[in-house]
Design an enzyme around this catalytic site. Structure first.
Site, PDB file in Angstrom:
ATOM      1  N   LYS A  37     -18.518  13.468  60.108  1.00 44.78           N
ATOM      2  CA  LYS A  37     -18.337  13.802  61.515  1.00 44.78           C
ATOM      3  C   LYS A  37     -17.886  15.248  61.721  1.00 44.78           C
ATOM      4  O   LYS A  37     -18.480  15.992  62.498  1.00 44.78           O
ATOM      5  CB  LYS A  37     -17.289  12.854  62.105  1.00 44.78           C
ATOM      6  CG  LYS A  37     -17.038  13.058  63.555  1.00 44.78           C
ATOM      7  CD  LYS A  37     -15.827  12.255  63.976  1.00 44.78           C
ATOM      8  CE  LYS A  37     -14.589  12.824  63.308  1.00 44.78           C
ATOM      9  NZ  LYS A  37     -13.349  12.297  63.882  1.00 44.78           N
ATOM     10  N   THR A  38     -16.843  15.627  60.999  1.00 44.40           N
ATOM     11  CA  THR A  38     -16.317  16.980  61.180  1.00 44.40           C
ATOM     12  C   THR A  38     -17.380  18.021  60.837  1.00 44.40           C
ATOM     13  O   THR A  38     -17.521  19.046  61.504  1.00 44.40           O
ATOM     14  CB  THR A  38     -15.077  17.195  60.302  1.00 44.40           C
ATOM     15  OG1 THR A  38     -14.194  16.099  60.502  1.00 44.40           O
ATOM     16  CG2 THR A  38     -14.370  18.468  60.680  1.00 44.40           C
ATOM     17  N   ASP A 220     -14.025  15.739  70.336  1.00 46.33           N
ATOM     18  CA  ASP A 220     -13.899  14.938  69.113  1.00 46.33           C
ATOM     19  C   ASP A 220     -13.091  13.674  69.413  1.00 46.33           C
ATOM     20  O   ASP A 220     -12.321  13.647  70.363  1.00 46.33           O
ATOM     21  CB  ASP A 220     -13.172  15.804  68.068  1.00 46.33           C
ATOM     22  CG  ASP A 220     -13.207  15.171  66.693  1.00 46.33           C
ATOM     23  OD1 ASP A 220     -14.040  14.265  66.467  1.00 46.33           O
ATOM     24  OD2 ASP A 220     -12.403  15.584  65.841  1.00 46.33           O
ATOM     25  N   GLU A 221     -13.245  12.648  68.592  1.00 46.02           N
ATOM     26  CA  GLU A 221     -12.485  11.395  68.759  1.00 46.02           C
ATOM     27  C   GLU A 221     -12.574  10.887  70.197  1.00 46.02           C
ATOM     28  O   GLU A 221     -11.578  10.500  70.801  1.00 46.02           O
ATOM     29  CB  GLU A 221     -11.003  11.597  68.394  1.00 46.02           C
ATOM     30  CG  GLU A 221     -10.757  12.207  67.038  1.00 46.02           C
ATOM     31  CD  GLU A 221     -10.849  11.207  65.896  1.00 46.02           C
ATOM     32  OE1 GLU A 221     -11.416  10.094  66.100  1.00 46.02           O
ATOM     33  OE2 GLU A 221     -10.365  11.518  64.800  1.00 46.02           O
ATOM     34  N   GLN A 251     -13.031   2.860  65.635  1.00 44.76           N
ATOM     35  CA  GLN A 251     -11.780   3.503  65.238  1.00 44.76           C
ATOM     36  C   GLN A 251     -10.892   3.824  66.432  1.00 44.76           C
ATOM     37  O   GLN A 251     -10.014   4.680  66.359  1.00 44.76           O
ATOM     38  CB  GLN A 251     -12.080   4.782  64.455  1.00 44.76           C
ATOM     39  CG  GLN A 251     -12.771   4.503  63.130  1.00 44.76           C
ATOM     40  CD  GLN A 251     -12.946   5.757  62.306  1.00 44.76           C
ATOM     41  OE1 GLN A 251     -11.982   6.393  61.905  1.00 44.76           O
ATOM     42  NE2 GLN A 251     -14.188   6.123  62.062  1.00 44.76           N
ATOM     43  N   ARG A 606     -10.173   4.618  54.713  1.00 44.52           N
ATOM     44  CA  ARG A 606      -9.623   5.885  54.204  1.00 44.52           C
ATOM     45  C   ARG A 606      -9.821   6.000  52.692  1.00 44.52           C
ATOM     46  O   ARG A 606      -9.688   7.065  52.112  1.00 44.52           O
ATOM     47  CB  ARG A 606      -8.110   6.009  54.477  1.00 44.52           C
ATOM     48  CG  ARG A 606      -7.676   5.988  55.935  1.00 44.52           C
ATOM     49  CD  ARG A 606      -8.406   6.962  56.764  1.00 44.52           C
ATOM     50  NE  ARG A 606      -9.481   6.294  57.506  1.00 44.52           N
ATOM     51  CZ  ARG A 606     -10.473   6.917  58.085  1.00 44.52           C
ATOM     52  NH1 ARG A 606     -10.549   8.220  58.022  1.00 44.52           N
ATOM     53  NH2 ARG A 606     -11.404   6.251  58.742  1.00 44.52           N
TER      54      ARG A 606
END
Length: 756
Positions: A37-38, A220-221, A251, A606
């Site tokens: 994503k980043t 983002d997010e 998430q 994670r």
DNA sequence: CAGGAAGCCATTTTT
DNA sequence: TGGCTTCCTG
């Protein structure tokens, strides 16, 4: 295609490529865990610049400073110096910046203070005292929580329903709270966003300013945005329509803070013609970990369908350990850590838990084995009392109207100004609706009759002290000013005089604080900006503990699952997979287990190589011992990839058939088994009614608070006698979770229960 | 007014 | 359990 464009697009998969290069309009990128994503966001920014978009017309918004810093760094690496003029910031810092420049429009000055959660609570407590709201349906914390949610929905006090006693109280408190914030030239976190939205909206109708400043917006997010954040993004992007949002509804773990999952779920409906890209390839975890996580999350109903896959092999099974109690659980975790430490890989390990309170035992176990660890969250550095005192002085110097800060330091260090004097000053300030510091100033003159001679002199010398510092503030930078504060107030001196170990460490913390102000000054200068007191104070207010993570360092990382979002580790332990903890009681009662499942999903995903899950049969938390059932989430993981280790008795020891030998070493010697207790019968309850049980009911007359206590026995006309495990709400909406030996856990409306 | 002792209270996650 | 408030004494 230029070399640089080539480099930006190099190695992207088809979906990523599309997400990076899709031009113009609304773009929704559904980015599963570990899907790069980043990388997509940063490369998209770089790509825009390559396409000729001016860097200063790009705004990228994140939730944490850490994410913003990382993003900026990565863009910098791709496009070099041009990255400097891109705004890559958190929602809150963007809004703070906007608001500073247009503060007068909402009745503030550019020096306004930002009150954090602690300040809010203290202010609200005062309001409750003054309005005599104590003992009612609302508490300061519940009021703040509700106000925060409502502000996040862009609502005001008049949207509350006054037929509800709770809401009526909150409404009254809210109005006074807001008046005092305004008088203090201060805003809370929610106001930062709400007021910025107001400014932008007004700008927009005037057709100027902020609303047109950026042509390309990236968020983002996005699954964590609340209504106001959604509106902010929409307004800022409105004139061009170039809005790119990235997120993963699986998430979304901040609904308690007002995050509205429908922002992302309904994005397509809100933006007809939007391009949607799904990133479904996971580059982080082994097949097994991904399988477990996917199986888990598929139990949620409210989600957009996604199928994550990985090209990686299966890897190790997931390791599952059941401990007798939380100390045994910690011991087990420490053994995993020790094993890694021997390989010099301790920092590859992270340990996650649901609540901070779980960290203590873990810390103790690690310390006893001399395993280095760092703990993220809990208390921020800035939250230590001595640091807050220093910051309060600085804030007061920056914004003399800030009464909360005056209140904090007027007698800190002790200068003989006692509670009665303080009360008189603040009462008069409320009455005259002026800043308390001004009241101090007038009360200090001999002609004023407010105070007795002794108190008056002390107040006078305090005012003189502050005036002297204010004079200095004109010429000194923030760090020098902080040093002057510590010296002139005698703060350090008074601490040093105590001579205790604790006082010494406080002095050290203060020195560290001055150091951190200096590094702020350097940072600012490096970015060729003037280091200012406001700037530093803003950084303090908007820096969370999560941001301080990268304080590199060897050792195991301990943190809550919430803090873990966005991070990854080779090996992960998730502790406390128990009904009541993960999922947390509150969620069970409030019927929002899906969010807890997402939390577990975030935790699992994670892990890159190896995932351990643990739980304890018996756990003591907040002085209460209880027997917890296994988390339902455990059953949602395919049994064949879950290997239970350390099982007692002659059962298999499944640790031997591991391919990587990582697990070797614990099998032989398992001291926790020596102390393993007989597990109580499945429906066991603590056998003696806890002392607390008499407390709530015996003191009759008191409503609501203290009526229910975990462990107390109650009877129900149909289900019989049971034990309280948790409760929520206020009458008449009060609900209690009761464990009935015969019927299991039930949620009961409180009025049907009779305390025994 | 300061400091210590005793009692009370609330239990999640945090920008 | 522990953080905070209130009460009491010097």
């Amino acid at each position: 295609m230029t070399d640089r464009t080539e480099r930006i697009l190099e190695g992207l998969n088809a979906a990523q490529h599309k997400a990076v290069t899709t031009e113009g309009g609304a773009l929704l990128v559904l980015a599963g865990a570990g899907s790069g994503k980043t990388r997509v966001i940063t490369n998209r920014i770089a790509y825009l610049i390559e396409q000729g978009v001016a860097p200063w017309k790009i705004l990228a918004v994140t939730f944490t400073n850490k994410a913003a810093a990382e993003m900026k760094e990565r863009v910098y690496r791709l496009v070099g110096d041009e990255a400097r003029s891109i705004w890559v910031r958190t929602f809150h810092s963007s809004c703070a910046r906007i608001l500073r420049q247009s503060a007068e429009r909402v009745g503030l000055t550019a020096e306004f203070s930002i009150y954090d959660g602690d300040d809010q609570k203290r202010l609200m407590k005062q309001v409750f005292n003054d309005l005599r709201l104590k003992g009612g349906a609302a508490t300061p914390s519940s009021a703040i929580h509700l106000i925060g949610l409502m502000k996040g929905r862009n609502e005001g006090p008049d949207d509350l329903d006054t037929t509800s006693p709770l809401e009526d109280e909150v409404k009254r408190a809210w109005k006074v709270y807001q008046e005092r914030l305004l008088r203090a030239n201060a805003v809370d976190f929610s106001d930062l966003l709400g007021l910025a939205l107001k400014v932008i909206t007004e700008d927009q109708t005037a057709g100027e300013g902020w609303a047109k400043r950026w042509t390309h917006l990236l968020v983002d997010e996005f699954q964590d945005t609340n209504r106001v954040q959604y509106l902010l993004a929409a307004r800022l992007a409105e004139h061009t329509g170039n809005l790119c949002v990235v997120g993963d509804d699986d998430q979304s773990i901040y609904s308690w803070r007002g995050a509205d999952i429908s922002n992302i779920v309904d994005f397509e409906d809100d933006h007809p013609g939007a391009t949607v890209v799904k990133l479904e390839q996971n580059y982080r975890s082994t097949g097994t970990i991904l399988k477990a996580a996917s199986a888990l999350i598929s139990n949620n109903r409210q989600r957009t369908e996604k199928t994550m896959w990985t090209a990686a092999g299966d890897g190790d099974d997931i390791d599952y350990f059941v401990a007798a109690d939380e100390r045994m659980e910690a011991e087990y975790v420490a053994r995993i850590a020790q094993h890694l430490k021997q390989q010099g890989r301790a920092s590859n390990l992270a340990v996650f838990y649901r609540i901070h309170a779980q960290s203590r035992v873990l810390e103790e176990a690690l310390r006893s084995k001399q395993i280095p660890y760092r703990i993220v969250g809990g208390i921020r550095f800035y939250d230590r009392a001595e640091i807050k005192d220093l910051v309060a002085y600085l804030r007061l110097l920056n914004n003399p109207a800030s009464d909360m800060d005056l209140h904090r330091i007027i007698n800190q260090p002790k200068r003989g100004i006692g509670a009665t004097t303080v009360k008189r000053i603040f009462d008069l300030a409320d009455q005259k609706n002026t800043a308390a510091l001004d009241v101090c100033r007038s009360a200090a003159s001999p002609s004023a009759g407010l105070l007795g001679t002794g108190a008056r002199k002390k107040v006078a010398s305090f005012v003189a002290l502050m005036d002297g510092l204010a004079e200095l503030a004109k010429d000194l930078g923030p760090a020098d000013l902080a040093e002057a504060v510590l010296a002139r107030t005698g703060y350090t001196q008074q601490l040093a005089a105590q001579g205790t170990e604790e006082a010494r460490s406080r002095v050290e913390n203060l020195a560290e604080m001055v150091g951190s102000i200096r590094s702020y000054e350097e940072d600012a200068e490096n970015q060729s900006q003037e280091p200012t007191l406001v700037g530093f104070l803003e950084q303090v207010a908007l820096t969370s503990d999560v941001d301080q993570t990268d304080a590199l360092g060897e050792g195991v990382t301990l943190m809550t699952v919430h803090a873990a979002k966005g991070l990854e580790f080779e090996e992960v332990v998730v502790c406390g997979l128990e009904e009541g903890l993960l999922p947390h009681f509150r969620s069970v009662i409030e019927d929002d287990v899906e969010e807890e499942r997402r939390l577990a999903y975030v935790a699992f995903t994670r892990a890159k190589q190896k995932l351990h899950l643990t739980r304890a049969n018996e756990r003591t938390l907040m002085g209460q011992t209880r027997y917890n059932e296994p988390a339902r989430f455990l059953e949602e993981i395919p049994a064949e990839i879950l290997t239970r280790s350390g099982r007692s008795g002659r059962g298999r020891i499944p640790l031997d058939d591991r391919s990587q030998g990582q697990s070797r070493g614990w099998g032989q010697n398992r001291p926790w088994q020596a102390e393993r207790r007989r597990r109580p019968p499945k429906d066991a309850i603590p056998d003696a009614p806890p002392r607390a049980a008499t407390r709530g009911s015996a003191r009759s007359g008191k409503k609501a608070k203290g009526r229910w206590v975990a462990g107390m026995e109650v009877s129900h006309p149909k289900f019989g006698v049971g034990t309280v495990t948790a409760w929520t709400g206020t009458p008449p909406d009060e609900k209690v979770a009761v464990f009935f030996p015969r019927y299991g856990l039930k949620t009961i409306v409180a009025r049907f229960l009779q305390p025994l």
